[in-house]
Design a protein around this motif. Structure first.
Motif, short mmCIF file in Angstrom:
data_model
loop_
_atom_site.label_atom_id
_atom_site.label_comp_id
_atom_site.label_asym_id
_atom_site.label_seq_id
_atom_site.Cartn_x
_atom_site.Cartn_y
_atom_site.Cartn_z
N ASP A 58 -14.79 -37.34 23.06
CA ASP A 58 -14.48 -36.97 21.67
C ASP A 58 -14.29 -35.46 21.54
N ASN A 59 -13.51 -34.91 22.46
CA ASN A 59 -13.13 -33.48 22.49
C ASN A 59 -14.24 -32.51 22.85
N ASN A 60 -15.40 -33.02 23.30
CA ASN A 60 -16.50 -32.16 23.74
C ASN A 60 -16.69 -32.30 25.24
N PRO A 61 -16.84 -31.18 25.98
CA PRO A 61 -17.04 -31.29 27.42
C PRO A 61 -18.39 -31.94 27.75
N VAL A 62 -18.35 -32.83 28.74
CA VAL A 62 -19.56 -33.48 29.25
C VAL A 62 -19.45 -33.55 30.78
N LEU A 63 -20.58 -33.61 31.44
CA LEU A 63 -20.59 -33.76 32.89
C LEU A 63 -21.18 -35.13 33.20
N ILE A 64 -20.36 -35.99 33.79
CA ILE A 64 -20.77 -37.34 34.10
C ILE A 64 -21.02 -37.42 35.61
N VAL A 65 -22.25 -37.80 35.98
CA VAL A 65 -22.66 -37.82 37.38
C VAL A 65 -22.91 -39.25 37.84
N LEU A 66 -22.39 -39.57 39.01
CA LEU A 66 -22.61 -40.87 39.63
C LEU A 66 -22.47 -40.70 41.13
N SER A 67 -22.81 -41.74 41.86
CA SER A 67 -22.69 -41.69 43.31
C SER A 67 -21.22 -41.55 43.69
N ALA A 68 -20.96 -40.74 44.72
CA ALA A 68 -19.60 -40.55 45.21
C ALA A 68 -19.01 -41.85 45.76
N ALA A 69 -19.86 -42.84 46.03
CA ALA A 69 -19.39 -44.13 46.53
C ALA A 69 -18.95 -45.06 45.39
N LYS A 70 -19.12 -44.62 44.16
CA LYS A 70 -18.82 -45.47 42.99
C LYS A 70 -17.69 -44.87 42.17
N LYS A 71 -17.22 -45.68 41.21
CA LYS A 71 -16.20 -45.23 40.26
C LYS A 71 -16.77 -45.33 38.86
N LEU A 72 -16.25 -44.51 37.97
CA LEU A 72 -16.68 -44.52 36.57
C LEU A 72 -16.02 -45.68 35.83
N ASP A 73 -16.84 -46.45 35.15
CA ASP A 73 -16.35 -47.49 34.24
C ASP A 73 -16.26 -46.83 32.86
N ASN A 74 -15.06 -46.35 32.52
CA ASN A 74 -14.87 -45.62 31.26
C ASN A 74 -15.32 -46.44 30.05
N ALA A 75 -14.97 -47.73 30.03
CA ALA A 75 -15.30 -48.57 28.88
C ALA A 75 -16.81 -48.69 28.71
N ALA A 76 -17.53 -48.86 29.82
CA ALA A 76 -18.99 -48.99 29.75
C ALA A 76 -19.61 -47.68 29.26
N PHE A 77 -19.12 -46.55 29.75
CA PHE A 77 -19.64 -45.26 29.31
C PHE A 77 -19.40 -45.08 27.81
N LYS A 78 -18.18 -45.34 27.37
CA LYS A 78 -17.83 -45.15 25.96
C LYS A 78 -18.70 -46.03 25.06
N LYS A 79 -18.91 -47.27 25.47
CA LYS A 79 -19.71 -48.20 24.66
C LYS A 79 -21.17 -47.72 24.57
N GLN A 80 -21.76 -47.36 25.72
CA GLN A 80 -23.17 -46.96 25.73
C GLN A 80 -23.45 -45.69 24.94
N PHE A 81 -22.52 -44.76 24.99
CA PHE A 81 -22.77 -43.47 24.35
C PHE A 81 -21.95 -43.28 23.07
N GLU A 82 -21.37 -44.38 22.58
CA GLU A 82 -20.63 -44.39 21.32
C GLU A 82 -19.56 -43.29 21.28
N VAL A 83 -18.74 -43.28 22.32
CA VAL A 83 -17.64 -42.33 22.45
C VAL A 83 -16.34 -43.07 22.19
N LYS A 84 -15.48 -42.49 21.37
CA LYS A 84 -14.19 -43.10 21.07
C LYS A 84 -13.13 -42.72 22.10
N ASP A 85 -13.07 -41.42 22.43
CA ASP A 85 -12.05 -40.92 23.34
C ASP A 85 -12.71 -40.25 24.53
N LEU A 86 -12.36 -40.69 25.74
CA LEU A 86 -12.92 -40.11 26.97
C LEU A 86 -11.77 -39.81 27.91
#
Length: 159
Positions: A58-86
């Motif tokens: 939502d236009n604010n910088p964030v640092l998302i950390v996960l294992s280098a062996a994994k990929k980010l599930d954008n939809a899951a992140f947005k739902k958990q943290f109530e983010v509209k635009d990522l």
């Protein structure tokens, strides 16, 4: 005109770890561009690598950390943290926010004023490794110490 030399993110990180009396190892290695190359250069497992993604939520910088062996599930992140635009930060935005290039961003957003999020699965890995503000310098440390120093928001969003 006097200009104060700016301290590098690498120096800021190392000073911070020493100031907090945290045990860590520094490794100098050939310049690496990918998580796979970094793990090989460090002699660590890919899953130990802290993938630090500078993004805009939502236009604010964030640092998302996960294992280098994994990929980010954008939809899951947005739902958990109530983010509209990522979205991913552009290379120029990464440099502007963190003062380093893509791939060199350490998982310490608190050192450059950005909130840190972590996938809970990554916290199960006892020892983590990451590029330390440089493509040719890494740090290895306990994930429990990293968590104490960054106080990240914890979620489940790695696949």
């Amino acid at each position: 005109m006097n200009t104060v030399p700016q301290i590098s993110l690498y120096d800021k990180l190392i000073s911070y770890l020493k100031e907090k009396s945290v045990n860590f190892r520094e490794i100098s290695h050939r310049e690496t561009k990918t998580s796979v190359e970094s793990a090989a250069a460090r002699g660590t497992k890919l899953k130990q690598g802290a993938k630090a993604l500078l993004m805009f939520a939502d236009n604010n910088p964030v640092l998302i950390v996960l294992s280098a062996a994994k990929k980010l599930d954008n939809a899951a992140f947005k739902k958990q943290f109530e983010v509209k635009d990522l979205r991913m930060a552009t290379p120029e935005e990464v440099k502007q926010v963190s003062q380093v290039d893509i791939g060199a961003v350490p998982p310490f957003g608190n050192l450059f004023g950005v909130p840190v999020y972590v996938d809970e699965g990554f916290l199960l890995i006892e020892e983590i490794a990451f590029n330390a503000g440089s493509l040719s310098r890494s740090v290895i440390m306990k994930s429990a110490d990293w968590k104490k120093l960054t106080t990240p928001k914890i979620g489940t969003y790695a696949i």
